[in-house]
Design a protein around this motif. Sequence first.
Motif, PDB file in Angstrom:
ATOM      1  N   UNK D  70       0.864  10.607  -4.032  1.00  0.00           N
ATOM      2  CA  UNK D  70      -0.004  10.122  -2.961  1.00  0.00           C
ATOM      3  C   UNK D  70      -0.560   8.734  -3.210  1.00  0.00           C
ATOM      4  N   UNK D  71      -0.568   8.292  -4.461  1.00  0.00           N
ATOM      5  CA  UNK D  71      -1.059   6.936  -4.761  1.00  0.00           C
ATOM      6  C   UNK D  71      -0.208   5.885  -4.060  1.00  0.00           C
ATOM      7  N   UNK D  72      -0.863   4.790  -3.719  1.00  0.00           N
ATOM      8  CA  UNK D  72      -0.099   3.600  -3.328  1.00  0.00           C
ATOM      9  C   UNK D  72      -0.068   2.664  -4.522  1.00  0.00           C
ATOM     10  N   UNK D  73       1.085   2.098  -4.786  1.00  0.00           N
ATOM     11  CA  UNK D  73       1.229   1.286  -5.998  1.00  0.00           C
ATOM     12  C   UNK D  73       1.945  -0.015  -5.707  1.00  0.00           C
ATOM     13  N   UNK D  74       1.691  -0.996  -6.584  1.00  0.00           N
ATOM     14  CA  UNK D  74       2.412  -2.267  -6.559  1.00  0.00           C
ATOM     15  C   UNK D  74       3.607  -2.112  -7.500  1.00  0.00           C
ATOM     16  N   UNK D  75       4.810  -2.321  -6.986  1.00  0.00           N
ATOM     17  CA  UNK D  75       6.001  -2.145  -7.815  1.00  0.00           C
ATOM     18  C   UNK D  75       6.571  -3.512  -8.216  1.00  0.00           C
ATOM     19  N   UNK D  76       7.278  -3.564  -9.331  1.00  0.00           N
ATOM     20  CA  UNK D  76       7.827  -4.849  -9.771  1.00  0.00           C
ATOM     21  C   UNK D  76       8.961  -5.302  -8.852  1.00  0.00           C
ATOM     22  N   UNK D  77       9.269  -6.605  -8.898  1.00  0.00           N
ATOM     23  CA  UNK D  77      10.302  -7.176  -8.033  1.00  0.00           C
ATOM     24  C   UNK D  77      11.685  -6.650  -8.383  1.00  0.00           C
TER      25      UNK D  77
END
Lengths: 104, 104, 104, 104, 104, 104, 104
Positions: D70-77
């Motif tokens: 359920x978390x929203x996350x920043x993912x690497x490029x």
Amino acid sequence: MATSLKSIRSLVPLLDRVLVQRIKAETKTAGGIFLPESSLEKLNEAKVLAVGPGGLDKEGKRLPMGVSEGDRVLIPQFGGSPVKVGDEEYSLFRDSELLAKIKE
Amino acid sequence: MATSLKSIRSLVPLLDRVLVQRIKAETKTAGGIFLPESSLEKLNEAKVLAVGPGGLDKEGKRLPMGVSEGDRVLIPQFGGSPVKVGDEEYSLFRDSELLAKIKE
Amino acid sequence: MATSLKSIRSLVPLLDRVLVQRIKAETKTAGGIFLPESSLEKLNEAKVLAVGPGGLDKEGKRLPMGVSEGDRVLIPQFGGSPVKVGDEEYSLFRDSELLAKIKE
Amino acid sequence: MATSLKSIRSLVPLLDRVLVQRIKAETKTAGGIFLPESSLEKLNEAKVLAVGPGGLDKEGKRLPMGVSEGDRVLIPQFGGSPVKVGDEEYSLFRDSELLAKIKE
Amino acid sequence: MATSLKSIRSLVPLLDRVLVQRIKAETKTAGGIFLPESSLEKLNEAKVLAVGPGGLDKEGKRLPMGVSEGDRVLIPQFGGSPVKVGDEEYSLFRDSELLAKIKE
Amino acid sequence: MATSLKSIRSLVPLLDRVLVQRIKAETKTAGGIFLPESSLEKLNEAKVLAVGPGGLDKEGKRLPMGVSEGDRVLIPQFGGSPVKVGDEEYSLFRDSELLAKIKE
Amino acid sequence: MATSLKSIRSLVPLLDRVLVQRIKAETKTAGGIFLPESSLEKLNEAKVLAVGPGGLDKEGKRLPMGVSEGDRVLIPQFGGSPVKVGDEEYSLFRDSELLAKIKE
């Protein structure tokens, strides 16, 4: 690597580093004939001038050094950090890079 | 690396980093003749301006630093992070990259 | 890296990551003259906006972070993960990649 | 990577892997104009669909995960393993590759 | 890799290795039409046929395996050691290379 | 690698090394037809001839070996150190490089 | 690597290093015919002349050596540091690089 040092004796190696000076090949044969310097093979022997206090293990304790000041050692063909004091060349190796002690 | 710093004294190295300034070669010979800057070899000596608190071991304890503020050190030929404050250049090395202390 | 974020404040760095924003060079000289942005050197200074809880050691314990929110830091020339929120650019570094704190 | 899965819900990540789905950029502007999909920048935000039980430390104990379902996350490029279920694309990252949580 | 094995059942994986067989894509559509094999995408799903006893930690203890015989798993796009028994192809992966279990 | 050994039995593997001999493919079909050697695929099966005492963990204790003399094993496609005794070829692998035991 | 050593016996290997001399192939066949040296394959067998005291583990304790002075060993095809004393060639290997002992 150039330095402004007056004497190599002022260098105190850090951690597990060992300061050595390569032994020069004899420029005179057993029969007394002088050899031109260009014909001489570079020797992989060196004299230990100074040794660091030892590297740190994971708990911050010093690991013992394998060589001592005054030892003659076999150095590897490649590696080491060159240091120049006046016209003389020296090298810094890590203790574990030295191959063997020379006892004669 | 450009900065907007007014003074290098405001830099506080992190972990095991060491802030140094390279020692400049004399621009005057012993006999008093001035040498053009382009003829000068870059020295691998530096003065320690500030030291970090030490790197962390696997349990989060600080590992001791090998050098202190004010020490003169032999720095490696390559590596280090350059920092520019005004027109002066400085470098940040990790403690373990420094080769030797210079005692004169 | 594009995002749909409304505010950079909604980013909570994970592990030992540090969210920073690069400090922009002054576009006005001391004498009050405005400089075109293209003439400005990119500064390697940044402001810490948020810090992660710390990396995990081999037993799963957090390792302490070296910087805190609000710190000004010297960042390396290369590395870091770019994040874009609106027109602003930010970067995420690992704690151990930051070179120094700036105290002024 | 093609699969014959009927639902992404049947994937149970192993070790420290995290199954995420990238969040799609809005195809409609604030003013209500529809944008062609090709003009949209790919966002580096993703929603966490499932998390593994955690990687193993050297003694075989689980290391805690940094994110939850359920978390929203920043993912690497870059990085991550793509998974395709029907026409939808998903990715599997290692927990430590995720950059930040997004709290809004 | 060719073998003279009569049955894949005689392979007992060592350490943390997992013997899997890739699941073949359906050659018939839902509507009952047969598809030529060349039009089929290779699936990244596999069935676990046998698992090793687990890798050794630094003290020589077995680390637990994440999958069991009979599990369906998501395998990575690259890697693994191919094994051929008769005309059938199998792969050996390390336990930690498997991405996810499939529960349906 | 050439040797002057009279018998492969005089080789005693060190540490975690395993001495194996690759199993040769049958040169006769089930129907009794002899196949030219060039048409034979090299098998990745081998017989274990001798095993070392085991590698050392960080405290100098032996780690257990996964295979024993007489085992049949699946060997990787690449790697291993070749040894030649007379006209026969053998290989030395590290224990952890062997893929599986073969039980038939 | 050239040296000025009078005897190889003066070399004392450091840490886990092993000084060996490669065994020369017989220059005479069983039937008594002499073979030209150029037709001889280089053997990967060597005699151990001296062994170091053992490498250090992370706590600074010596790890045991696998071979002793006088052992015959199988050496790898590549690697090792060459040492030349007079016209004879020797090699230094790390203990863990040696493949097997030879018992005949």
